[in-house]
Enzyme design. Structure first.
Site, PDB file in Angstrom:
ATOM      1  N   GLY A  27      53.272  49.991  44.029  1.00  5.15           N
ATOM      2  CA  GLY A  27      52.667  50.850  45.043  1.00  5.15           C
ATOM      3  C   GLY A  27      52.273  52.256  44.606  1.00  5.15           C
ATOM      4  N   MET A 105      48.518  40.706  45.918  1.00  8.20           N
ATOM      5  CA  MET A 105      48.185  39.571  45.060  1.00  8.20           C
ATOM      6  C   MET A 105      47.956  38.283  45.861  1.00  8.20           C
ATOM      7  SD  MET A 105      48.068  41.030  42.204  1.00  8.20           S
ATOM      8  CE  MET A 105      48.062  39.746  40.959  1.00  8.20           C
ATOM      9  N   HIS A 124      40.301  47.511  41.708  1.00  6.39           N
ATOM     10  CA  HIS A 124      40.444  46.605  40.564  1.00  6.39           C
ATOM     11  C   HIS A 124      40.301  47.414  39.282  1.00  6.39           C
ATOM     12  CE1 HIS A 124      40.334  42.778  38.447  1.00  6.39           C
ATOM     13  NE2 HIS A 124      39.376  43.312  37.700  1.00  6.39           N
ATOM     14  N   THR A 156      34.762  40.645  49.802  1.00  5.97           N
ATOM     15  CA  THR A 156      33.992  39.525  50.343  1.00  5.97           C
ATOM     16  C   THR A 156      34.703  38.238  49.920  1.00  5.97           C
ATOM     17  OG1 THR A 156      32.635  39.392  48.354  1.00  5.97           O
ATOM     18  CG2 THR A 156      31.815  40.808  50.130  1.00  5.97           C
ATOM     19  N   LEU A 159      35.667  36.570  44.672  1.00  5.78           N
ATOM     20  CA  LEU A 159      36.725  37.391  44.062  1.00  5.78           C
ATOM     21  C   LEU A 159      36.147  38.580  43.286  1.00  5.78           C
ATOM     22  CD1 LEU A 159      39.790  37.650  43.399  1.00  5.78           C
ATOM     23  CD2 LEU A 159      39.303  36.356  41.304  1.00  5.78           C
ATOM     24  N   GLU A 189      42.448  55.502  38.931  1.00  2.43           N
ATOM     25  CA  GLU A 189      42.615  54.739  40.180  1.00  2.43           C
ATOM     26  C   GLU A 189      43.098  55.652  41.295  1.00  2.43           C
ATOM     27  OE1 GLU A 189      44.634  50.934  40.121  1.00  2.43           O
ATOM     28  OE2 GLU A 189      44.357  50.739  37.970  1.00  2.43           O
TER      29      GLU A 189
END
Ligand code: GRF
Length: 221
Positions: A27, A105, A124, A156, A159, A189
């Site tokens: 997290g 996941m 990602h 969407t 993947l 990120e």
């Protein structure tokens, strides 16, 4: 290809900025979103953090921040659709408008995608469309790319292939391992996710084919 009708809808600012963050692990991206809601970067409330694993470290981060947590173990439902219906119920009960997947996941069925059209984001750790799916850092190193990075995109049914909202890049070094590359990308990120959520919440964007287009800046970023 005929674009989905929903993609023509111009998204307007939603004053009800209630988010859910879905996790399966430590997290750190959740933490970056929590931190951003506490300063001026993100005008939003994280209404709930949901994990499919009871041992996800991120649950403790949420608790420390005073955010409600929920563990919905996918093994407790007979099908992907049933599991998604349970998540949708919990999200709707809390009036959540935007869902941030942060190391969650699990893949969703249409049940979830139809309940929250253009309102589920994922992060990602590669420059999509390169290296979707599992082990993106390993894939990047094996391919020998000199630059990699992070992508935040709309989810969407394909993947890691939804419209791209934000990307940030990092150099790949000759002596990188998956871990050293992952650590360099992770720093980006933590900037990219709050930035992307804030862009989405501000409205004034649309999905045009596979592109996320901001009409306010017309920059297409
Ligand atoms: C991040 O690298 C994210 O991009 C990927 O899963 C990882 C989650 O890390 N989807 P954390 O749990 O947010 O630290």
């Amino acid at each position: 290809m005929t674009p989905d009708p929903i993609s023509k809808i111009e998204m307007t600012p939603d004053p009800n900025h209630r988010l859910a963050v879905l996790i399966s692990g430590r997290g750190t991206n959740l933490q970056s979103l929590i931190d951003a809601t506490r300063d001026t970067r993100l005008d939003a409330t994280i209404a709930v953090v949901i994990s499919n694993r009871a041992d996800a470290g991120g649950l403790e981060r949420a608790r420390r921040a005073g955010i409600e947590t929920l563990v919905l173990d996918h093994r407790g439902w007979p099908s992907r659709e049933d599991y998604d219906r349970a998540i949708v119920r919990e999200l709707q009960a809390r009036d959540v408008r935007l869902i941030c997947l942060a190391g969650f996941m699990r893949r969703f069925s249409d049940v979830m995608l139809e309940a929250f059209p253009n309102a589920i984001l994922n992060i990602h750790p590669s420059l999509l469309p390169a290296f979707p799916g599992l082990h993106p850092h390993q894939q990047a190193l094996e391919h020998g790319v000199k630059v990699s990075g992070v992508t935040v995109h709309l989810v969407t049914s394909d993947l890691d292939a939804g419209p791209i909202i934000v990307q940030r890049s990092v150099p790949v070094h000759a002596d990188d391992t998956p871990d050293t590359l992952a650590a360099r990308i992770l720093v980006e990120e933590h900037k990219a996710y709050p930035e992307a959520v804030s862009i989405v919440l501000a409205g004034g964007w649309r999905v045009d084919g596979r592109r996320f287009v901001r009409s306010t800046t017309d920059a297409g970023v």
